[in-house]
Motif scaffolding. Structure first.
Motif: not given
Length: 207
Positions: A87, A90-91, A94-95, A194-195, A198, A202
């Motif tokens: 997690d 992935a964060d 994405a950022r 981002y969504e 991410c 994942k």
């Protein structure tokens, strides 16, 4: 004024690339011409040829610079935490992409034509920077997920990089596209960079 021929050349190249980036905020790739670029720089169309042979070469250089910025973000991730969960990773990925709208926008274009209309040495420079991004992402996977095999890391890379080419069209929709979707009765939910990134990371990590 920069001193030395190499520094001066780089400064002039940057001025042309910056002009292209500025125009691309309000104009499409097809609309932008070398004359447009010359109009907002200190160069004539003819003098631009001293640095770039085609419009495609300028976009390729802009694309290369965007990959360079993203690679710096990937290296920040690599140099960061000692450990990271799926997690958390992935964060972080994405950022690293949510502020790279220009990178994603160029990706959504026809890169085949851009590459074919650029000189071999320019294309090689671009591919080298692209390769550095692949290596940095793979190094992140190797550090944070040591149980992944080399084949699994390669599967991640070959799934994630093609996925990136479709991020922009699914996260930035203009009014004409929105109206067409509604008129066609196509259901869709607009998601952020981002969504969508991410979720993909994942999934690729098996979570």
């Amino acid at each position: 004024m920069p001193k030395g021929s190499e520094e001066l050349t780089n400064a002039r190249r940057d001025e042309i690339i910056n002009a292209c980036e500025a125009l691309y905020k309000t104009m499409s790739f097809k609309e932008i011409t070398l004359k447009n670029i010359g109009d907002i720089t200190s160069f004539t169309r003819t003098s631009i040829y001293n640095y770039f042979r085609t419009k495609e070469e300028i976009f390729l250089a802009l694309f290369e610079r965007e990959y360079e910025h993203w690679n710096a973000a990937l290296n920040d991730i690599l140099d960061g935490s000692v450990q990271m969960t799926a997690d958390g990773f992935a964060d972080a990925i994405a950022r690293s992409l949510e502020n790279r709208q220009l990178l994603l926008k160029i990706m959504s274009m026809n890169l085949y034509d851009i590459e074919c209309n650029s000189r071999q040495e320019r294309l090689t420079d671009f591919k080298a920077q692209y390769g550095r991004c692949i290596s940095s992402l793979e190094a992140c996977l190797e550090k944070y997920f040591p149980d992944m095999t080399e084949a699994e890391r390669q599967d991640f890379i070959y799934a994630f990089f093609p996925f990136m080419f479709g991020i922009y069209p699914y996260t930035y929709v203009n009014e004409k596209q929105r109206a067409a979707m509604e008129a066609a009765g196509v259901k869709y939910k607009l998601r952020t960079v981002y969504e969508i990134t991410c979720s993909c990371v994942k999934m690729l990590l098996g979570g």
